[in-house]
Write an enzyme that holds these catalytic residues in place. Structure first.
Site, PDB file in Angstrom:
ATOM      1  CE  LYS A 209      -3.315   2.030   3.190  1.00  0.00           C
ATOM      2  NZ  LYS A 209      -4.128   1.740   4.364  1.00  0.00           N
ATOM      3  CD  GLU A 215       9.671  -6.151   6.764  1.00  0.00           C
ATOM      4  OE1 GLU A 215       9.469  -4.999   6.303  1.00  0.00           O
ATOM      5  OE2 GLU A 215       9.448  -6.471   7.943  1.00  0.00           O
ATOM      6  N   GLY A 269      -4.491  -2.337   5.617  1.00  0.00           N
ATOM      7  CA  GLY A 269      -3.735  -3.469   5.091  1.00  0.00           C
ATOM      8  C   GLY A 269      -4.341  -4.816   5.464  1.00  0.00           C
ATOM      9  NE  ARG A 270      -5.695  -4.122  11.707  1.00  0.00           N
ATOM     10  CZ  ARG A 270      -5.090  -2.945  11.737  1.00  0.00           C
ATOM     11  NH1 ARG A 270      -4.019  -2.728  10.988  1.00  0.00           N
ATOM     12  NH2 ARG A 270      -5.547  -1.971  12.507  1.00  0.00           N
ATOM     13  CD  GLU A 355      -1.163  -4.689  11.887  1.00  0.00           C
ATOM     14  OE1 GLU A 355      -0.022  -5.173  11.852  1.00  0.00           O
ATOM     15  OE2 GLU A 355      -1.792  -4.379  10.851  1.00  0.00           O
ATOM     16  CG  HIS A 386      -3.609 -36.279  17.809  1.00  0.00           C
ATOM     17  ND1 HIS A 386      -3.691 -37.459  18.505  1.00  0.00           N
ATOM     18  CD2 HIS A 386      -4.650 -36.255  16.945  1.00  0.00           C
ATOM     19  CE1 HIS A 386      -4.736 -38.145  18.054  1.00  0.00           C
ATOM     20  NE2 HIS A 386      -5.337 -37.434  17.119  1.00  0.00           N
ATOM     21  CE  LYS A 514       6.026  -1.443   9.431  1.00  0.00           C
ATOM     22  NZ  LYS A 514       5.010  -0.801   8.604  1.00  0.00           N
TER      23      LYS A 514
HETATM   24  O1  F6P Z   1       2.972  -4.448   9.796  1.00  0.00           O
HETATM   25  C1  F6P Z   1       2.258  -3.274   9.703  1.00  0.00           C
HETATM   26  C2  F6P Z   1       1.675  -3.014   8.371  1.00  0.00           C
HETATM   27  O2  F6P Z   1       1.467  -1.640   8.295  1.00  0.00           O
HETATM   28  C3  F6P Z   1       0.400  -3.786   8.145  1.00  0.00           C
HETATM   29  O3  F6P Z   1      -0.697  -3.220   8.702  1.00  0.00           O
HETATM   30  C4  F6P Z   1       0.377  -3.878   6.660  1.00  0.00           C
HETATM   31  O4  F6P Z   1      -0.507  -4.843   6.279  1.00  0.00           O
HETATM   32  C5  F6P Z   1       1.814  -4.176   6.375  1.00  0.00           C
HETATM   33  O5  F6P Z   1       2.529  -3.408   7.311  1.00  0.00           O
HETATM   34  C6  F6P Z   1       2.313  -3.942   4.969  1.00  0.00           C
HETATM   35  O6  F6P Z   1       2.268  -2.588   4.576  1.00  0.00           O
HETATM   36  P1  F6P Z   1       2.365  -2.190   3.062  1.00  0.00           P
HETATM   37  O7  F6P Z   1       1.229  -2.787   2.322  1.00  0.00           O
HETATM   38  O8  F6P Z   1       2.322  -0.683   3.039  1.00  0.00           O
HETATM   39  O9  F6P Z   1       3.681  -2.693   2.521  1.00  0.00           O
END
Ligand code: F6P
Length: 547
Positions: A209, A215, A269-270, A355, A386, A514
């Site tokens: 987003k 990452e 995002g979630r 979150e 189990h 972060k």
């Molecule tokens: O880990 C936090 C977060 O902001 C999430 O809410 C989101 O889904 C994720 O990082 C990834 O963010 P982006 O889509 O901006 O890379």
């Protein structure tokens, strides 16, 4: 805005619930069942192909009435209206929360700051549809003229968990494209994935987003370098697309504007798998299955918006969870799906639930004096039986469990399915009744144990029972029913945020880590030094000495 800012513990209904709790906390559910032959029926909601039996909970009709009073006192109805109508209920980021608009009907109108967002949602959906057809039908080819065989989703958090879970859960419905997910910054993860791929036939979908997540950008750059060992810069346009709200940054990465699928800041995002973040879902399952997933979620939205609270599935589940979290002081709840397909459901829900509601400051900016977000965990049944069921049955903690199951199996192996479902049902029964002392005693005696052995072994074999469960039974796992199930949990999260008077749609808690990671990285690269505590200094020194 139409969202209450009241401390829930200061309401009349909360105080009534506290008093009620003292009278009911030791009551045995099995006694409640024997006293009321209509109990199961009273506490079961049937809707579409859902059968939700919540009668195996430590509740009476009075409990439910008081919980519903609490929801009313905290103006849940008005809050739902604000949520669906695009009010900026994510106040700390001044944003609307409109994942529900993504699955609204094409002719609906939902306004954000005076602008109807449905036309642009429809446009992006059309783009997803056309692109999916081109790729799946083999009309759009890779740089050497071969059709695509693999799709790689590169994203993290909400830009990974939702699509990865849906693709995996609905793999029965997949087409020839194989989907892969690269999320972790762990270089071994990316190396393992790339080792299986041919650059000529692989499509990369970079999902971020913000397009600034460390990452995702690191993984996207590594993938680009790998691709450029075989393809040219020009070939990138055939193999790389992006889903983002940050066009400028995507273009700077080298992706054509035409290859960008838009998303908006009013989609968290979630909760974003319903947007273009679900592109990999559409590619891997086909657009019509993606549409069915959205349709299912939309049906649950309508149920949640219009159904009276008493028979409203997300509302009832949320209130039960508040009952255990705040009155019984349960800290966690388990979600156990009796379907191997739903293997990734809990990881997905963990982000959604934890979150969102992992907050300790209320909507007035004041620290809360009560418990908020529950810890959610789980595994598929029967594997979990189990593994950790021992602790739920005989441990010291009260852990409410959602049992999810499907009446029909997808491959039709009835003998297996009967066994699977008999485990599902048997476990909810065992959690309810347990195994009382007298039952254990007669079993031991029947097996000809000596009196001494019976007395010694007996306490270890007693199951107290009285452990709460919800049975969520669905006809069949389809894109539509999965959409319904996921939307059900999304709305449960919303209701709990309203009750707990917290903002469920920001996530400042993940920002600190972060920022610090970037500071530490510059130190590992020896670009600069910073002051840390002794433990952090030692960890860094240790890593640098042996890396
Ligand atoms: O880990 C936090 C977060 O902001 C999430 O809410 C989101 O889904 C994720 O990082 C990834 O963010 P982006 O889509 O901006 O890379």
């Amino acid at each position: 805005m139409n969202v209450s800012t009241k401390n829930p513990t200061q309401t009349k209904s909360w105080k009534a619930l506290e008093e009620h709790f003292n009278t009911i906390k030791d009551v045995e559910m099995s006694t409640l069942f024997s006293k009321d032959s209509d109990r199961a029926h009273k506490f079961t909601i049937t809707w579409e192909d859902f059968y939700v039996d919540y009668s195996k909970n430590r509740i009476t009709e009075e409990t439910m009435q008081l919980l519903l009073d609490l929801a009313n006192e905290l103006k849940l109805k008005e809050a739902i209206e604000a949520y669906f109508s695009g009010e900026p209920i994510n106040e700390t980021e001044n944003r609307a929360v409109l994942h529900t608009a993504l699955r609204a009907n094409v002719n609906d109108a939902v306004f954000v700051k005076g602008k109807n967002v449905i036309p642009e949602i429809n446009q992006v959906k059309e783009k997803i549809k056309n692109f999916t057809q081109l790729i799946v039908n083999g009309e759009q080819k890779g740089f050497t003229g071969k059709g695509f065989t693999d799709v790689v989703n590169i994203g993290v958090g909400g830009s990974d968990l939702g699509p990865a879970m849906v693709v995996d859960s609905l793999r029965f419905y997949k087409n020839h494209l194989n989907a892969h997910f690269i999320s972790n910054i762990d270089g071994d993860h990316i190396s393992e994935t790339l080792a299986q791929l041919n650059p000529e036939t692989t499509l990369f979908v970079i999902v971020s987003k913000t397009f600034s997540t460390q990452e995702t950008l690191a993984n996207a750059n590594t993938v680009k370098e790998w691709f450029l060992k075989t393809g040219t810069q020009k070939d990138i346009e055939k193999h790389f697309v992006a889903v983002s709200s940050n066009v400028k940054k995507v273009k700077a990465f080298g992706i054509l504007e035409d290859n960008i699928f838009a998303m908006w800041n009013w989609v968290g995002g979630r909760f974003s798998l319903w947007s273009a973040v679900g592109l990999t879902i559409s590619l891997s399952l086909g657009f019509s299955n993606f549409e069915s997933l959205l349709k299912g979620a939309n049906k649950m939205d309508t149920h949640f918006k219009t159904e009276s609270f008493k028979t409203n599935i997300p509302v009832v589940l949320a209130l039960l969870s508040v009952w255990y979290n705040n009155f019984f002081k349960s800290e966690t709840e388990a979600v156990i799906a009796y379907s191997q397909y739903l293997n990734k459901l809990t990881s997905y829900l963990q982000q959604g639930v934890m979150e969102s509601n992992g907050k300790s400051v209320d909507r007035n900016g004041v620290p809360v004096n009560y418990q908020t977000g529950t810890i959610v965990w789980g595994e598929t049944g029967t594997n979990s039986q189990h593994a950790f069921f021992q602790l739920i049955h005989q441990g010291t903690k009260l852990i409410p469990v959602d049992f999810i199951g499907f009446a029909q199996s997808l491959h039709g192996n009835q003998a297996h399915h009967d066994k699977l479902i008999s485990n599902y049902v048997a476990q909810t029964e065992a959690f309810l009744h347990g195994k009382k002392r007298e039952e254990v005693r007669s079993d031991l005696v029947a097996k000809n144990n000596t009196q001494e052995t019976v007395d010694r072994i007996l306490p270890f074999k007693v199951f107290e029972g009285n452990k709460p469960t919800n049975s969520i039974f669905i006809n069949k796992l389809t894109p539509e029913s999965l959409g319904e199930l996921l939307a059900m949990y999304e709305h449960k999260i919303f209701v709990q945020g309203i009750i707990w008077n917290i903002y469920s749609y920001d996530q400042y808690g993940v920002e600190l880590g972060k920022q610090l990671a970037n500071t530490i990285l510059s130190e590992i690269k020896e670009e600069k030094t910073s002051v840390h505590d002794a433990s952090t200094n030692n960890l860094l020194a240790h890593y640098k000495s042996i890396k």
